[in-house]
Design a protein around this motif. Sequence first.
Motif, PDB file in Angstrom:
ATOM      1  N   ILE A  31       0.835  -1.193   0.000  1.00  0.00           N
ATOM      2  CA  ILE A  31       0.000   0.000   0.000  1.00  0.00           C
ATOM      3  C   ILE A  31       0.878   1.255   0.000  1.00  0.00           C
ATOM      4  N   TRP A  32       1.991   1.222   0.722  1.00  0.00           N
ATOM      5  CA  TRP A  32       2.933   2.343   0.687  1.00  0.00           C
ATOM      6  C   TRP A  32       3.392   2.598  -0.756  1.00  0.00           C
ATOM      7  N   GLN A  33       3.695   1.529  -1.492  1.00  0.00           N
ATOM      8  CA  GLN A  33       4.125   1.674  -2.884  1.00  0.00           C
ATOM      9  C   GLN A  33       3.039   2.337  -3.729  1.00  0.00           C
ATOM     10  N   HIS A  34       1.784   1.883  -3.549  1.00  0.00           N
ATOM     11  CA  HIS A  34       0.682   2.505  -4.292  1.00  0.00           C
ATOM     12  C   HIS A  34       0.561   3.985  -3.946  1.00  0.00           C
ATOM     13  N   ARG A  35       0.566   4.297  -2.668  1.00  0.00           N
ATOM     14  CA  ARG A  35       0.341   5.671  -2.212  1.00  0.00           C
ATOM     15  C   ARG A  35       1.444   6.627  -2.663  1.00  0.00           C
ATOM     16  N   ASN A  36       2.635   6.092  -2.822  1.00  0.00           N
ATOM     17  CA  ASN A  36       3.776   6.914  -3.203  1.00  0.00           C
ATOM     18  C   ASN A  36       4.138   6.785  -4.685  1.00  0.00           C
ATOM     19  N   ASN A  37       3.246   6.166  -5.453  1.00  0.00           N
ATOM     20  CA  ASN A  37       3.422   6.028  -6.907  1.00  0.00           C
ATOM     21  C   ASN A  37       4.794   5.484  -7.286  1.00  0.00           C
ATOM     22  N   VAL A  38       5.239   4.472  -6.548  1.00  0.00           N
ATOM     23  CA  VAL A  38       6.549   3.871  -6.790  1.00  0.00           C
ATOM     24  C   VAL A  38       6.569   3.115  -8.120  1.00  0.00           C
ATOM     25  N   VAL A  39       5.456   2.487  -8.469  1.00  0.00           N
ATOM     26  CA  VAL A  39       5.380   1.688  -9.689  1.00  0.00           C
ATOM     27  C   VAL A  39       4.381   2.336 -10.645  1.00  0.00           C
ATOM     28  N   ASP A  40       4.798   2.523 -11.901  1.00  0.00           N
ATOM     29  CA  ASP A  40       3.881   3.038 -12.910  1.00  0.00           C
ATOM     30  C   ASP A  40       2.765   2.025 -13.114  1.00  0.00           C
ATOM     31  N   GLY A  41       1.553   2.504 -13.285  1.00  0.00           N
ATOM     32  CA  GLY A  41       0.458   1.585 -13.544  1.00  0.00           C
ATOM     33  C   GLY A  41      -0.894   2.203 -13.275  1.00  0.00           C
ATOM     34  N   PHE A  42      -1.884   1.336 -13.176  1.00  0.00           N
ATOM     35  CA  PHE A  42      -3.277   1.723 -13.039  1.00  0.00           C
ATOM     36  C   PHE A  42      -3.518   2.634 -11.845  1.00  0.00           C
ATOM     37  N   THR A  43      -3.019   2.251 -10.675  1.00  0.00           N
ATOM     38  CA  THR A  43      -3.309   3.042  -9.470  1.00  0.00           C
ATOM     39  C   THR A  43      -2.666   4.424  -9.538  1.00  0.00           C
ATOM     40  N   ARG A  45      -2.023   6.116 -12.465  1.00  0.00           N
ATOM     41  CA  ARG A  45      -2.742   6.874 -13.502  1.00  0.00           C
ATOM     42  C   ARG A  45      -4.112   7.355 -13.034  1.00  0.00           C
ATOM     43  N   HIS A  46      -4.778   6.534 -12.212  1.00  0.00           N
ATOM     44  CA  HIS A  46      -6.153   6.849 -11.810  1.00  0.00           C
ATOM     45  C   HIS A  46      -6.270   7.354 -10.367  1.00  0.00           C
ATOM     46  N   HIS A  47      -5.137   7.589  -9.713  1.00  0.00           N
ATOM     47  CA  HIS A  47      -5.110   8.125  -8.346  1.00  0.00           C
ATOM     48  C   HIS A  47      -5.938   7.262  -7.390  1.00  0.00           C
ATOM     49  N   VAL A  48      -5.676   5.966  -7.432  1.00  0.00           N
ATOM     50  CA  VAL A  48      -6.389   5.003  -6.596  1.00  0.00           C
ATOM     51  C   VAL A  48      -5.455   4.624  -5.451  1.00  0.00           C
ATOM     52  N   HIS A  49      -5.623   5.269  -4.287  1.00  0.00           N
ATOM     53  CA  HIS A  49      -4.663   5.108  -3.194  1.00  0.00           C
ATOM     54  C   HIS A  49      -5.275   4.772  -1.844  1.00  0.00           C
ATOM     55  N   ASN A  50      -6.585   4.776  -1.703  1.00  0.00           N
ATOM     56  CA  ASN A  50      -7.209   4.534  -0.399  1.00  0.00           C
ATOM     57  C   ASN A  50      -7.505   3.051  -0.201  1.00  0.00           C
ATOM     58  N   LEU A  51      -6.942   2.483   0.851  1.00  0.00           N
ATOM     59  CA  LEU A  51      -7.218   1.087   1.196  1.00  0.00           C
ATOM     60  C   LEU A  51      -8.584   1.030   1.867  1.00  0.00           C
ATOM     61  N   VAL A  52      -9.553   0.387   1.194  1.00  0.00           N
ATOM     62  CA  VAL A  52     -10.919   0.367   1.737  1.00  0.00           C
ATOM     63  C   VAL A  52     -11.372  -1.014   2.190  1.00  0.00           C
ATOM     64  N   TRP A  53     -10.616  -2.058   1.846  1.00  0.00           N
ATOM     65  CA  TRP A  53     -10.972  -3.423   2.265  1.00  0.00           C
ATOM     66  C   TRP A  53      -9.745  -4.304   2.108  1.00  0.00           C
ATOM     67  N   PHE A  54      -9.604  -5.271   3.024  1.00  0.00           N
ATOM     68  CA  PHE A  54      -8.561  -6.283   2.862  1.00  0.00           C
ATOM     69  C   PHE A  54      -8.977  -7.548   3.583  1.00  0.00           C
ATOM     70  N   GLU A  55      -8.357  -8.643   3.176  1.00  0.00           N
ATOM     71  CA  GLU A  55      -8.682  -9.957   3.728  1.00  0.00           C
ATOM     72  C   GLU A  55      -7.392 -10.773   3.808  1.00  0.00           C
ATOM     73  N   LEU A  56      -7.060 -11.238   4.994  1.00  0.00           N
ATOM     74  CA  LEU A  56      -5.856 -12.040   5.190  1.00  0.00           C
ATOM     75  C   LEU A  56      -6.121 -13.490   4.820  1.00  0.00           C
ATOM     76  N   HIS A  57      -5.071 -14.175   4.346  1.00  0.00           N
ATOM     77  CA  HIS A  57      -5.173 -15.578   3.947  1.00  0.00           C
ATOM     78  C   HIS A  57      -4.026 -16.378   4.551  1.00  0.00           C
ATOM     79  N   GLU A  58      -4.256 -17.663   4.668  1.00  0.00           N
ATOM     80  CA  GLU A  58      -3.222 -18.559   5.196  1.00  0.00           C
ATOM     81  C   GLU A  58      -2.106 -18.796   4.183  1.00  0.00           C
ATOM     82  N   THR A  59      -2.478 -18.878   2.893  1.00  0.00           N
ATOM     83  CA  THR A  59      -1.484 -19.153   1.855  1.00  0.00           C
ATOM     84  C   THR A  59      -1.616 -18.149   0.714  1.00  0.00           C
ATOM     85  N   MET A  60      -0.541 -17.984  -0.022  1.00  0.00           N
ATOM     86  CA  MET A  60      -0.570 -17.105  -1.176  1.00  0.00           C
ATOM     87  C   MET A  60      -1.478 -17.686  -2.260  1.00  0.00           C
TER      88      MET A  60
END
Length: 98
Positions: A31-43, A45-60
């Motif tokens: 999320i830090w990477q998204h908020r600080n525009n570290v990687v070029d991409g969708f988020t 270009r579209h200023h999508v930076h607010n974490l509004v939901w997440f879900e933890l998992h046991e495995t990737m």
Amino acid sequence: MRARSPCVYLLASGRNGTLYVGVTSSLPARIWQHRNNVVDGFTQRHHVHNLVWFELHETMDSAITREKAIKAWKRAWKIELIEKSNPYWRDLYAEVCD
């Protein structure tokens, strides 16, 4: 929250705004990477930076499966998912960084 934990997340540009679904093994760092525009991409270009939901998992593998399923959902279903646990679309970033 553990520093390394498989997680699916939804970002938004604002309430009922543009949505982004992602998966990561380190939610605070990603999320830090998204908020600080570290990687070029969708988020960036579209200023999508607010974490509004997440879900933890046991495995990737389970997190990736869930991410793919959510990406295939209708927009209304994603909004319903967010509003079940976050009806005011608060930015949850501070909560995952504690």
